[in-house]
Motif scaffolding. Structure first.
Motif, PDB file in Angstrom:
ATOM      1  N   THR A 157       2.314  24.770 -24.730  1.00 32.23           N
ATOM      2  CA  THR A 157       2.496  24.898 -23.301  1.00 32.23           C
ATOM      3  C   THR A 157       0.860  24.655 -22.613  1.00 32.23           C
ATOM      4  O   THR A 157       0.953  24.192 -21.531  1.00 32.23           O
ATOM      5  CB  THR A 157       3.235  25.921 -22.709  1.00 32.23           C
ATOM      6  OG1 THR A 157       4.701  25.946 -23.445  1.00 32.23           O
ATOM      7  CG2 THR A 157       3.543  26.105 -21.155  1.00 32.23           C
ATOM      8  N   ALA A 158       0.134  25.381 -23.002  1.00 35.49           N
ATOM      9  CA  ALA A 158      -1.016  25.427 -22.410  1.00 35.49           C
ATOM     10  C   ALA A 158      -1.720  23.931 -22.701  1.00 35.49           C
ATOM     11  O   ALA A 158      -2.489  23.703 -21.816  1.00 35.49           O
ATOM     12  CB  ALA A 158      -2.062  26.534 -23.222  1.00 35.49           C
ATOM     13  N   THR A 159      -1.654  23.383 -23.754  1.00 35.05           N
ATOM     14  CA  THR A 159      -2.083  22.063 -23.897  1.00 35.05           C
ATOM     15  C   THR A 159      -1.524  21.248 -22.623  1.00 35.05           C
ATOM     16  O   THR A 159      -2.099  20.186 -22.179  1.00 35.05           O
ATOM     17  CB  THR A 159      -1.826  21.656 -25.194  1.00 35.05           C
ATOM     18  OG1 THR A 159      -2.329  22.326 -26.327  1.00 35.05           O
ATOM     19  CG2 THR A 159      -2.224  20.202 -25.342  1.00 35.05           C
ATOM     20  N   LEU A 160      -0.111  21.418 -22.540  1.00 34.97           N
ATOM     21  CA  LEU A 160       0.541  20.526 -21.267  1.00 34.97           C
ATOM     22  C   LEU A 160      -0.239  20.586 -20.059  1.00 34.97           C
ATOM     23  O   LEU A 160      -0.499  19.846 -19.208  1.00 34.97           O
ATOM     24  CB  LEU A 160       1.949  20.811 -21.279  1.00 34.97           C
ATOM     25  CG  LEU A 160       2.745  20.252 -22.410  1.00 34.97           C
ATOM     26  CD1 LEU A 160       4.328  20.726 -22.183  1.00 34.97           C
ATOM     27  CD2 LEU A 160       2.933  18.763 -22.563  1.00 34.97           C
ATOM     28  N   ALA A 174       5.759  12.694 -29.071  1.00 34.67           N
ATOM     29  CA  ALA A 174       5.989  11.333 -29.364  1.00 34.67           C
ATOM     30  C   ALA A 174       4.546  10.801 -29.360  1.00 34.67           C
ATOM     31  O   ALA A 174       4.471   9.869 -30.560  1.00 34.67           O
ATOM     32  CB  ALA A 174       6.405  10.660 -28.167  1.00 34.67           C
ATOM     33  N   PRO A 175       3.458  10.988 -28.707  1.00 31.70           N
ATOM     34  CA  PRO A 175       2.265  10.431 -29.060  1.00 31.70           C
ATOM     35  C   PRO A 175       1.652  10.918 -30.416  1.00 31.70           C
ATOM     36  O   PRO A 175       0.848  10.124 -30.926  1.00 31.70           O
ATOM     37  CB  PRO A 175       1.212  10.917 -27.963  1.00 31.70           C
ATOM     38  CG  PRO A 175       2.249  11.381 -26.848  1.00 31.70           C
ATOM     39  CD  PRO A 175       3.420  11.571 -27.233  1.00 31.70           C
ATOM     40  N   LEU A 176       1.911  12.122 -30.803  1.00 28.83           N
ATOM     41  CA  LEU A 176       1.517  12.626 -32.041  1.00 28.83           C
ATOM     42  C   LEU A 176       2.358  12.399 -33.284  1.00 28.83           C
ATOM     43  O   LEU A 176       2.172  12.585 -34.333  1.00 28.83           O
ATOM     44  CB  LEU A 176       1.476  14.173 -31.957  1.00 28.83           C
ATOM     45  CG  LEU A 176       0.089  14.855 -31.080  1.00 28.83           C
ATOM     46  CD1 LEU A 176       0.499  15.934 -30.926  1.00 28.83           C
ATOM     47  CD2 LEU A 176      -0.909  14.442 -31.654  1.00 28.83           C
ATOM     48  N   GLY A 177       3.584  11.572 -32.941  1.00 35.07           N
ATOM     49  CA  GLY A 177       4.440  11.289 -33.881  1.00 35.07           C
ATOM     50  C   GLY A 177       5.084  12.466 -34.730  1.00 35.07           C
ATOM     51  O   GLY A 177       5.475  12.307 -35.785  1.00 35.07           O
ATOM     52  N   LEU A 178       5.481  13.449 -33.788  1.00 34.55           N
ATOM     53  CA  LEU A 178       5.962  14.553 -34.513  1.00 34.55           C
ATOM     54  C   LEU A 178       7.587  14.488 -34.169  1.00 34.55           C
ATOM     55  O   LEU A 178       8.331  14.676 -33.276  1.00 34.55           O
ATOM     56  CB  LEU A 178       5.636  15.905 -33.389  1.00 34.55           C
ATOM     57  CG  LEU A 178       4.150  16.233 -33.264  1.00 34.55           C
ATOM     58  CD1 LEU A 178       3.922  17.461 -32.882  1.00 34.55           C
ATOM     59  CD2 LEU A 178       3.519  16.152 -34.821  1.00 34.55           C
ATOM     60  N   ARG A 195      11.537  17.784 -21.727  1.00 36.49           N
ATOM     61  CA  ARG A 195      11.174  16.613 -22.086  1.00 36.49           C
ATOM     62  C   ARG A 195       9.464  16.209 -21.842  1.00 36.49           C
ATOM     63  O   ARG A 195       8.853  15.317 -22.313  1.00 36.49           O
ATOM     64  CB  ARG A 195      11.852  15.819 -20.921  1.00 36.49           C
ATOM     65  CG  ARG A 195      11.687  14.414 -20.870  1.00 36.49           C
ATOM     66  CD  ARG A 195      12.571  13.551 -19.836  1.00 36.49           C
ATOM     67  NE  ARG A 195      14.077  13.559 -20.268  1.00 36.49           N
ATOM     68  CZ  ARG A 195      14.655  12.897 -21.322  1.00 36.49           C
ATOM     69  NH1 ARG A 195      13.890  12.062 -21.808  1.00 36.49           N
ATOM     70  NH2 ARG A 195      15.917  13.275 -21.613  1.00 36.49           N
ATOM     71  N   ALA A 196       8.982  17.010 -21.059  1.00 43.33           N
ATOM     72  CA  ALA A 196       7.533  16.818 -20.793  1.00 43.33           C
ATOM     73  C   ALA A 196       6.849  17.173 -22.063  1.00 43.33           C
ATOM     74  O   ALA A 196       5.654  16.256 -22.619  1.00 43.33           O
ATOM     75  CB  ALA A 196       6.775  17.750 -19.732  1.00 43.33           C
ATOM     76  N   LEU A 197       7.140  17.844 -22.830  1.00 40.37           N
ATOM     77  CA  LEU A 197       6.815  18.433 -24.292  1.00 40.37           C
ATOM     78  C   LEU A 197       6.778  17.040 -24.921  1.00 40.37           C
ATOM     79  O   LEU A 197       5.935  16.716 -25.743  1.00 40.37           O
ATOM     80  CB  LEU A 197       7.411  19.486 -24.898  1.00 40.37           C
ATOM     81  CG  LEU A 197       6.704  19.973 -26.205  1.00 40.37           C
ATOM     82  CD1 LEU A 197       5.389  20.856 -26.213  1.00 40.37           C
ATOM     83  CD2 LEU A 197       7.852  20.849 -26.821  1.00 40.37           C
ATOM     84  N   HIS A 198       8.024  16.642 -25.112  1.00 48.04           N
ATOM     85  CA  HIS A 198       8.344  15.343 -25.700  1.00 48.04           C
ATOM     86  C   HIS A 198       7.480  14.199 -25.499  1.00 48.04           C
ATOM     87  O   HIS A 198       6.806  13.664 -26.535  1.00 48.04           O
ATOM     88  CB  HIS A 198       9.875  15.105 -25.819  1.00 48.04           C
ATOM     89  CG  HIS A 198      10.160  13.797 -26.803  1.00 48.04           C
ATOM     90  ND1 HIS A 198      10.267  13.841 -28.057  1.00 48.04           N
ATOM     91  CD2 HIS A 198      10.320  12.738 -26.341  1.00 48.04           C
ATOM     92  CE1 HIS A 198      10.373  12.552 -28.574  1.00 48.04           C
ATOM     93  NE2 HIS A 198      10.774  11.668 -27.378  1.00 48.04           N
ATOM     94  N   GLU A 199       7.577  13.854 -24.355  1.00 49.55           N
ATOM     95  CA  GLU A 199       6.898  12.591 -23.761  1.00 49.55           C
ATOM     96  C   GLU A 199       5.339  12.840 -24.003  1.00 49.55           C
ATOM     97  O   GLU A 199       4.593  11.772 -24.037  1.00 49.55           O
ATOM     98  CB  GLU A 199       7.408  12.329 -22.552  1.00 49.55           C
ATOM     99  CG  GLU A 199       8.835  12.119 -22.408  1.00 49.55           C
ATOM    100  CD  GLU A 199       9.486  11.826 -21.070  1.00 49.55           C
ATOM    101  OE1 GLU A 199       8.460  11.819 -20.074  1.00 49.55           O
ATOM    102  OE2 GLU A 199      10.226  11.192 -20.798  1.00 49.55           O
ATOM    103  N   ARG A 200       4.867  13.864 -23.398  1.00 45.04           N
ATOM    104  CA  ARG A 200       3.454  13.993 -23.458  1.00 45.04           C
ATOM    105  C   ARG A 200       2.791  14.478 -24.719  1.00 45.04           C
ATOM    106  O   ARG A 200       1.480  14.261 -25.005  1.00 45.04           O
ATOM    107  CB  ARG A 200       3.004  15.125 -22.305  1.00 45.04           C
ATOM    108  CG  ARG A 200       3.519  14.596 -21.071  1.00 45.04           C
ATOM    109  CD  ARG A 200       3.346  15.494 -19.952  1.00 45.04           C
ATOM    110  NE  ARG A 200       1.980  15.599 -19.592  1.00 45.04           N
ATOM    111  CZ  ARG A 200       1.342  14.811 -18.726  1.00 45.04           C
ATOM    112  NH1 ARG A 200       2.113  14.083 -17.784  1.00 45.04           N
ATOM    113  NH2 ARG A 200       0.349  15.003 -18.336  1.00 45.04           N
TER     114      ARG A 200
END
Length: 468
Positions: free
Chosen positions: A79-82, A195-199, A187-192
């Motif tokens: 969350t802090a990373t977001l 998904a970009p990290l391939g998790l 959704r923000a966690l998934h999209e940002r």
């Protein structure tokens, strides 16, 4: 004893050292009655995962390297990373009132509603009572509804005056993220990030977890064997504070993002190097430097081990525990995910061996009572201390002070023993140690006052005000 590993020693082809750590995980997890666990080690681009036991003692499903566990409050670093991504985008100012984004914000103290910042939230210094687990439903509006009820939550201390671990603050941070991104935190966690990290094995909802081989938490009464908990997870409203469920491999991949200065494996920059560095820098000292780390960053806990600086976080949910330690100077990350038993004792013993052999770093010895009894006059500490979810009574016993810890509120019926009582062993006039029946570890208890005179007890990373 295995030889120290180099960065070339951890390919996925299962070198002898992986077999060694698999054996140690099995031996120690069995000793500490942990039903199931995974251990993940990453150095550079190479990683290895060992698995032990069962995911659920009622079903006997075997733990595998791709099993999912609840990582609990390690979620807070995500969350802090977001939040820091939004700082990079100049959509968020860490030191501006969050009311600039959420003008509708109402807190118990209207002045605090106008003062509290994202930096307060990410460093647990907002003073908002932290252990509030109100279930506001399963809808995408659950964070909005939770934050809408924060005016009923006590203000335990003025913003910035002390550190007190605050789940509520991270839910509020998640709501700020929702408002700025125009979507749900999940959704923000998934999209940002995911998904970009391939998790592909990182989820936030139980119906998503059901797609995978997923752990069930376990607890125990007294000396009884671990048994599956009655409730799998916390309400969805706690998402930004602790609802990620993931594999050890995905946790290591997230750690790699920070070790790489914010760059994903495909070269995409997800976080500025400056933001990644700021997250790991000291933001606040702790009233008690013996329980966990010695200071806090933005989301990260900071650890000083044997002259080396590490970052990391722990997580604890309903019968599950998670640990992540990152040693940037050696490009090393280690995670342990477990589903019950004396998981913290397993972590201490296993990580002690692992960091000594892989990194040449000695993990600090846990707190122990003094060899000789320390005479103190601790009568001023007698009384009741209370915050949401917890009541602490300091009582006079026949042989000194005793501490009675009572879990209250929604969590009371979810823990096996809501009332715990034990002896306070003095270290100094203000510092004591306690040991509960379910663990061999000693836990610090620190009494202190704010500059304005209010008395607190710091226990379990929380500042609890004296009420009588």
């Amino acid at each position: 004893m295995a030889r120290p590993l180099s960065s070339d020693d951890l390919p996925s082809s299962a070198p002898p050292e992986l077999a060694y750590w698999q054996r140690r995980l099995t031996e120690l997890a069995d000793r500490h009655r942990v039903p199931g666990a995974v251990l993940g080690i990453a150095r550079g681009a190479h990683s290895a995962v060992a698995a032990y036991g069962v995911l659920n003692k009622a079903t006997g499903v075997t733990t595998t390297r791709d099993s999912l566990f609840q990582i609990g409050s390690i979620t807070k670093v995500w969350t802090a990373t977001l939040a820091m991504q939004l700082v990079d985008e100049r959509a968020l100012d860490l030191d501006a009132p969050v009311a600039d984004v959420l003008p509708e914000l109402c807190l118990a103290d209207p002045r605090v509603a106008r003062q509290v910042t994202m930096r307060h939230l990410l460093t647990h210094t907002s003073g908002i009572d932290g252990d509030v687990f109100t279930d506001t439903g399963r809808g995408d509006d659950c964070l909005e509804r939770f934050v809408g009820q924060l005016d009923e939550v006590a203000q335990n201390h003025p913003p910035g005056e002390t550190f007190s671990y605050c789940n509520s603050g991270f839910v509020l941070a998640g709501r700020v993220i929702e408002k700025l991104t125009g979507t749900s935190w999940d959704r923000a966690l998934h999209e940002r990030l995911c998904a970009p990290l391939g998790l592909e094995h990182t989820v936030t909802l139980p119906e998503e977890a059901l797609r995978f081989r997923t752990a069930m938490g376990h607890d125990a009464e007294g000396d009884g064997p671990p048994r599956p908990v009655r409730t799998w997870g916390l309400p969805r409203s706690q998402g930004p504070a602790g609802l990620i469920t993931a594999t050890a491999g995905d946790v290591l991949a997230f750690a790699r993002l920070h070790l790489a200065g914010g760059i994903a494996p495909d070269g995409t920059r997800l976080l500025s190097e400056r933001a990644a560095q700021a997250m790991a820098e000291r933001q606040v000292e702790l009233p008690d430097a013996l329980s966990l780390g010695d200071s806090w960053g933005l989301g990260w806990i900071r650890f000083g081990w044997d002259g080396h600086r590490l970052i990391g976080h722990d997580g604890a949910t309903l019968g599950q525990a998670a640990f992540l330690r990152v040693l940037p100077e050696q490009d090393l990350a280690v995670t342990l995910l477990a589903n019950g038993g004396a998981a913290k004792d397993l972590y201490r013993e296993l990580f002690g061996e692992l960091f000594a052999e892989l990194a040449g770093v000695a993990v600090p010895e846990p707190a122990q009572p003094p060899a000789e009894p320390v005479p103190v006059d601790a009568r001023r500490h007698l009384g009741r201390y209370e915050r949401a979810g917890t009541r602490i009574d300091v009582l006079k016993g026949p042989d000194g002070l005793r501490l009675r810890h009572t879990t209250t509120g929604p969590l009371a019926h979810l823990v096996p023993e809501p009332v715990l009582e034990t002896t306070l062993v003095p270290v100094s006039d203000s510092q004591f140690l306690v040991r509960y029946a379910d663990s061999s570890s000693w836990i610090p208890v620190t009494f202190y006052s704010l500059p304005t005179g209010e008395s607190y007890v710091h226990h379990g990373m929380r500042a609890t005000p004296k009420v009588s």
